[in-house]
Design a protein around this motif. Structure first.
Motif: not given
Length: 393
Positions: A59-64, A315-322
């Motif tokens: 769920v959380f990007v590795n660097h978080e 949602a913010r991270m998901s948008n960036k990832a997409e």
């Protein structure tokens, strides 16, 4: 001593044994010390794709943060739950473990956001689905052995990958007729499938609480959480809220495991299952939670979807990832010369084999294979290299 035969002799009559295996694509001599599914598990663990799961988002990007689950720790937790259920039911632990460890090998960086973005880009070229990609990894994309391409896993382990599904993943495998999609997979594969759901629901609660997205007051709305939080308060008075949540998650996992075992044994008895062939011929999957526990579990899933997966930080991270996935894909399709050397070699090989030149569909699949194999941090670095003029190429 014949270790595989010794172990398999004590299994339930409806368990999947090595003698039931439909074999491997490439014939190999059997090991005198490991059964077929132990060998599968070992090959998965030693694969590059498995190691890369350490740096792929759950769920959380590795660097978080260092303590959030990754695809690797998630897969290990799924395997542990699957083994626990199988051991109690006298089923084949090694097969369940192999399926559990392999089920996410084809997952993209950035979790389901990455998968959705890559599927969107691949729609004109056959789509992208991570179960299919996991199968491609173990059948084609791993290169470790001189004698064959892929890991040459047993039919049953590969079948477990193909027939894996969850609330987030609906397999699109209609073209895989050789996996007899009308048949039920072994109980061990079914257990690996449900263990996936048990693992991510519970560890997402743990991670969501750790991240401050979920609160105990909110979680107490859930019957499953409330029952076990109250139990933790009785057993551990005076401890911190953090420890109570830890105890609650532990109790919930145990509760769900016990329920799966009881309900599955009840369904086996109700269906009159006496043999492995009976498992194959069953009208529906036999591994399940009981109805009241399914309802509690469903309530938890809805809560997580609303309060965690749709949280503004996710949602913010998901948008960036997409955006990262889409733009990397687009630039590779428009300018394939920007792909690294290994992918250039694959494009050249595909061009040489193609009658009339390389098709866009084949080019897109090579690009999708490359992107799906990226870790979160590699995808971010590649994005910088492609779009930041001051970054090193």
């Amino acid at each position: 001593m014949n270790v595989p035969a010794d172990y398999e002799s004590i299994l339930a009559p409806y368990a999947c044994r090595s003698i039931h295996s439909r074999g491997r694509v490439y014939d190999e001599p059997e090991s005198p010390h490991r059964n077929a599914y132990q060998r599968d598990r070992d090959r998965i663990i030693h694969s590059a794709s498995f190691r890369r799961l350490e740096y792929k988002t759950q769920v959380f990007v590795n660097h978080e943060g260092d303590h959030y689950r990754t695809r690797l720790t998630h897969s290990i937790e799924v395997a542990q739950i699957a083994r626990s259920v199988c051991r109690s039911m006298h089923l084949h632990e090694d097969l369940a473990e192999a399926v559990a460890l392999a089920h996410d090998l084809g997952h993209t960086p950035f979790g389901h956001s990455g998968q959705d973005a890559l599927d969107e880009m691949m729609k004109p070229y056959g789509g992208f689905e991570h179960n299919r990609q996991s199968l491609r990894v173990v059948e084609q994309l791993e290169h470790k052995y001189a004698a064959f391409t892929g890991l040459n896993l047993s039919y049953e382990t590969r079948e477990g990958i193909v027939k894996h599904h969850s609330a987030y993943d609906t397999p699109k495998n209609r073209d895989l007729a050789h996996f007899n999609l009308h048949e039920q997979p072994p109980l061990e594969a079914q257990i690996g499938n449900l263990a996936d759901e048990i693992a991510y629901n519970n560890h997402d609660i743990d991670d969501g609480y750790r991240a401050g997205m979920l609160t105990v007051d909110g979680l107490l709305q859930l019957e499953l959480f409330r029952i076990h939080y109250e139990q933790a308060e009785q057993e551990c008075p005076g401890v911190s809220e953090r420890l109570k949540v830890n105890e609650t998650v532990r109790h919930m996992i145990n509760f769900l495991i016990v329920d799966v075992i009881k309900e599955t044994l009840r369904r086996i008895d109700e269906a009159g299952v006496k043999s492995f062939d009976d498992v194959r011929a069953a009208a529906k999957p036999l591994v399940s939670l009981s109805k009241p526990v399914r309802q509690m579990n469903g309530e938890m899933k809805k809560f997580l979807f609303k309060n965690m997966y749709r949280h503004y930080r996710v949602a913010r991270m998901s948008n960036k990832a997409e955006r990262v996935i889409r733009e990397i894909f687009e630039v590779y399709m428009l300018h394939p010369a920007m792909l690294p050397e290994n992918q250039q070699f694959e494009l050249e090989a595909a061009t040489a084999l193609a009658d009339g030149g390389l098709t866009p569909k084949r080019q897109a699949r090579i690009i999708a294979d490359y992107i799906a194999g990226m870790t979160d941090r590699y995808a971010l670095e590649e994005y910088e290299r492609l779009f930041n003029v001051s970054a090193r190429p």
